[in-house]
Design a protein around this motif. Structure first.
Motif, PDB file in Angstrom:
ATOM      1  N   PRO A   1      43.542  40.025  41.913  1.00 20.59           N
ATOM      2  CA  PRO A   1      44.832  39.415  42.183  1.00 20.59           C
ATOM      3  C   PRO A   1      45.895  40.032  41.280  1.00 20.59           C
ATOM      4  CG  PRO A   1      43.327  37.836  41.186  1.00 20.59           C
ATOM      5  CD  PRO A   1      42.583  39.124  41.358  1.00 20.59           C
TER       6      PRO A   1
ATOM      7  N   ALA B   1      41.127  33.480  49.256  1.00 18.75           N
ATOM      8  CA  ALA B   1      41.072  34.428  50.372  1.00 18.75           C
ATOM      9  C   ALA B   1      40.093  33.924  51.422  1.00 18.75           C
ATOM     10  CB  ALA B   1      40.642  35.802  49.874  1.00 18.75           C
TER      11      ALA B   1
ATOM     12  N   ARG C   1      50.950  42.914  44.765  1.00 20.50           N
ATOM     13  CA  ARG C   1      49.557  42.663  45.145  1.00 20.50           C
ATOM     14  C   ARG C   1      48.890  44.010  45.306  1.00 20.50           C
ATOM     15  NH1 ARG C   1      44.881  41.940  45.359  1.00 20.50           N
ATOM     16  NH2 ARG C   1      43.768  40.720  46.921  1.00 20.50           N
TER      17      ARG C   1
ATOM     18  N   GLU D   1      45.272  35.523  52.559  1.00 14.60           N
ATOM     19  CA  GLU D   1      45.274  35.163  51.147  1.00 14.60           C
ATOM     20  C   GLU D   1      46.370  34.146  50.869  1.00 14.60           C
ATOM     21  OE1 GLU D   1      43.743  39.331  49.165  1.00 14.60           O
ATOM     22  OE2 GLU D   1      45.841  38.821  49.002  1.00 14.60           O
TER      23      GLU D   1
END
Length: 133
Positions: free
Chosen positions: A26, A40, A71, A54
């Motif tokens: 993450p 997720a 991300r 997600e």
């Protein structure tokens, strides 16, 4: 016993899913903000593709100069079962949709073996608790 091509494809797909779950990282929290939750959901479709959703809950706390998050998604994996042979597996990301109750601005770029998604708007700052999907 020789495995069928379908069974080999299923095994390869499961290996990729396992690698995604094991090595996916993450966003890295900067000083002054934290990731409250990262979840997720991964669905294997009939055609063998993956549908991944997600949810990232970020608390920017008292910061007022943040525009969003980055991300990083691993898309290239190397596996070396034999020192004489290195196999590289690429994950093809076909579509991305980013939302927080509404569509958000995002940009993608390559970052080595990762796909980097910059989520946020340069003209809008965020603070407090934010949820990214």
């Amino acid at each position: 016993m020789i495995a069928s091509p379908r069974r080999l494809a299923a095994r390869a797909l499961l290996a990729v899913v396992a690698a995604l779950l094991l090595f996916a990282s993450p966003t890295s929290a900067d000083e002054g903000w934290i990731i409250d939750r990262f979840a997720a959901d991964i669905e294997i479709q009939r055609d063998g593709t993956l549908l991944i959703s997600e949810a990232i809950d970020v608390d920017f706390q008292l910061l007022t100069d943040r525009h969003g998050i980055f991300r990083e998604i691993p898309v290239r994996y190397q596996w070396d079962p034999d020192p004489k042979m290195v196999r590289v597996y690429d994950v093809d990301v076909r579509s991305i949709r980013v939302a927080i109750g509404r569509s958000l601005t995002y940009e993608t770029s390559d970052n080595g073996a990762n796909l980097r998604i910059r989520i946020g708007d340069a003209d809008r700052t965020v603070s407090g608790k934010q949820t990214y999907r």
